[in-house]
Design a protein around this motif. Structure first.
Motif, short mmCIF file in Angstrom:
data_model
loop_
_atom_site.label_atom_id
_atom_site.label_comp_id
_atom_site.label_asym_id
_atom_site.label_seq_id
_atom_site.Cartn_x
_atom_site.Cartn_y
_atom_site.Cartn_z
N VAL A 107 52.64 -75.20 -14.90
CA VAL A 107 51.48 -74.70 -15.62
C VAL A 107 51.79 -74.53 -17.11
O VAL A 107 51.03 -74.96 -17.98
CB VAL A 107 51.00 -73.35 -15.02
CG1 VAL A 107 49.98 -72.68 -15.95
CG2 VAL A 107 50.40 -73.56 -13.65
N VAL A 108 52.94 -73.92 -17.42
CA VAL A 108 53.31 -73.69 -18.81
C VAL A 108 53.54 -75.00 -19.54
O VAL A 108 53.10 -75.19 -20.68
CB VAL A 108 54.56 -72.78 -18.90
CG1 VAL A 108 55.09 -72.74 -20.33
CG2 VAL A 108 54.22 -71.36 -18.44
N VAL A 109 54.23 -75.94 -18.90
CA VAL A 109 54.47 -77.25 -19.53
C VAL A 109 53.14 -77.97 -19.76
O VAL A 109 52.95 -78.61 -20.80
CB VAL A 109 55.43 -78.10 -18.68
CG1 VAL A 109 55.48 -79.54 -19.20
CG2 VAL A 109 56.83 -77.50 -18.68
N GLY A 110 52.20 -77.84 -18.81
CA GLY A 110 50.89 -78.44 -18.99
C GLY A 110 50.17 -77.87 -20.20
O GLY A 110 49.57 -78.61 -20.99
N HIS A 111 50.23 -76.54 -20.37
CA HIS A 111 49.62 -75.91 -21.55
C HIS A 111 50.30 -76.37 -22.84
O HIS A 111 49.63 -76.63 -23.85
CB HIS A 111 49.72 -74.40 -21.43
CG HIS A 111 48.84 -73.83 -20.36
ND1 HIS A 111 48.96 -72.54 -19.90
CD2 HIS A 111 47.83 -74.38 -19.65
CE1 HIS A 111 48.06 -72.33 -18.96
NE2 HIS A 111 47.36 -73.43 -18.78
N LEU A 112 51.63 -76.46 -22.80
CA LEU A 112 52.37 -76.93 -23.98
C LEU A 112 51.93 -78.32 -24.38
O LEU A 112 51.69 -78.60 -25.56
CB LEU A 112 53.87 -76.94 -23.67
CG LEU A 112 54.71 -75.76 -24.10
CD1 LEU A 112 56.15 -75.93 -23.60
CD2 LEU A 112 54.70 -75.58 -25.61
N ARG A 113 51.82 -79.21 -23.39
CA ARG A 113 51.45 -80.58 -23.69
C ARG A 113 50.06 -80.65 -24.32
O ARG A 113 49.83 -81.43 -25.25
CB ARG A 113 51.52 -81.42 -22.41
CG ARG A 113 52.94 -81.81 -22.05
CD ARG A 113 53.00 -82.59 -20.77
NE ARG A 113 54.29 -83.25 -20.62
CZ ARG A 113 54.89 -83.46 -19.46
NH1 ARG A 113 54.32 -83.03 -18.34
NH2 ARG A 113 56.07 -84.06 -19.41
N ARG A 114 49.13 -79.86 -23.82
CA ARG A 114 47.79 -79.87 -24.39
C ARG A 114 47.82 -79.41 -25.85
O ARG A 114 47.16 -80.00 -26.71
CB ARG A 114 46.86 -78.98 -23.57
CG ARG A 114 46.34 -79.65 -22.30
CD ARG A 114 45.15 -78.92 -21.72
NE ARG A 114 45.50 -77.59 -21.24
CZ ARG A 114 45.98 -77.36 -20.02
NH1 ARG A 114 46.19 -78.37 -19.19
NH2 ARG A 114 46.26 -76.12 -19.64
N LYS A 115 48.58 -78.36 -26.13
CA LYS A 115 48.63 -77.84 -27.50
C LYS A 115 49.35 -78.81 -28.44
O LYS A 115 49.07 -78.83 -29.64
CB LYS A 115 49.33 -76.48 -27.50
CG LYS A 115 48.50 -75.38 -26.86
CD LYS A 115 49.16 -74.02 -26.95
CE LYS A 115 48.27 -72.94 -26.36
NZ LYS A 115 48.86 -71.58 -26.47
N LEU A 116 50.28 -79.59 -27.89
CA LEU A 116 51.01 -80.55 -28.72
C LEU A 116 50.33 -81.92 -28.76
O LEU A 116 50.80 -82.82 -29.46
CB LEU A 116 52.45 -80.72 -28.19
CG LEU A 116 53.34 -79.48 -28.19
CD1 LEU A 116 54.69 -79.79 -27.55
CD2 LEU A 116 53.55 -78.96 -29.61
N GLY A 117 49.24 -82.07 -28.00
CA GLY A 117 48.58 -83.37 -27.94
C GLY A 117 49.48 -84.41 -27.31
O GLY A 117 49.44 -85.59 -27.70
#
Length: 229
Positions: A197-207
């Protein structure tokens, strides 16, 4: 370690803080104090002490929680100083990142010896790089800031902790178990869904497109790797 080493005391008992302040001050240490967990965390972030003395029975949050949150962004040596003497509490604190555990009441000479030992161990230890780069992505460890193409990105505490740990091992795989143990604690080493979940959020914020990642690469079944600059 220089006798000018700084020590932060996080304890809600004024008498204990005064006793430690006088005892540590007599040895040449610079001492700061906090009577609550949140204030102690803020002081640790602002003043970057060389060592923290942490009580577990704090008025606003449990000391185990303070330790866990502190370990998300700092490796400062921590001595837990508590009336809690059960093996369970000691194991939880040591597994949670404490370097030593002293029970109250305590002998001041032994306590000072433990302080000196921890400061010696930490002396000369590499503080690591001030920042890490992965292409246009910059992680500034000193200020806990992340920027992409020069624009600062707002991350939650957990998101930053995951990215910072990957950045400290740029180009190398960090296992899921290591990330979970270091960030969520040893009791969560199997909770891989937290990490996803956290990695998924990170990826979204980093595009960052997981099918064609620029920054965070998934090593299937093993862990994650931050692309080297």
């Amino acid at each position: 370690m220089s006798q000018q080493a700084s020590i932060l005391i996080i304890d809600d008992e004024p008498q204990i803080r005064k006793f430690l302040r006088i005892s540590l001050g007599s040895q040449g240490y610079r001492v700061s104090e906090s009577g609550a967990g949140q204030d102690g965390l803020a002081s640790a972030a602002l003043n970057k002490p060389d060592l923290v003395v942490l009580d577990l029975g704090l008025p606003d949050m449990d000391g185990q929680t303070v330790l866990r949150e502190l370990r998300e962004w700092s490796q400062v040596p921590v001595i837990v100083l508590s009336v809690r003497s059960s093996e369970t509490e000691k194991v939880m604190a040591l597994d949670g990142g404490a370097n030593d555990y002293v029970t109250k009441p305590f002998g001041i000479q032994e306590f000072l010896a433990r302080v000196r030992a921890l400061l010696r161990q930490n002396q000369g230890a590499s503080s690591g790089p001030a920042q890490a780069m992965s292409g246009p992505l910059c992680i500034d460890f000193a200020y806990r800031r992340v920027s992409l193409d020069g624009q600062e990105i707002s991350l939650t505490r957990k998101e930053y902790a995951v990215l910072a740990e990957l950045a400290q091992h740029t180009g190398r795989v960090v296992t899921q178990q290591q990330l979970l143990r270091d960030i969520w604690g040893p009791s969560h080493s199997g909770d891989t869904h937290y990490l996803r979940v956290v990695v998924g959020h990170l990826r979204r914020k980093l595009g960052d497109d997981p099918s064609s990642p620029r920054f965070i690469i998934t090593e299937a079944g093993v862990g994650y790797r931050l692309v080297a600059d």
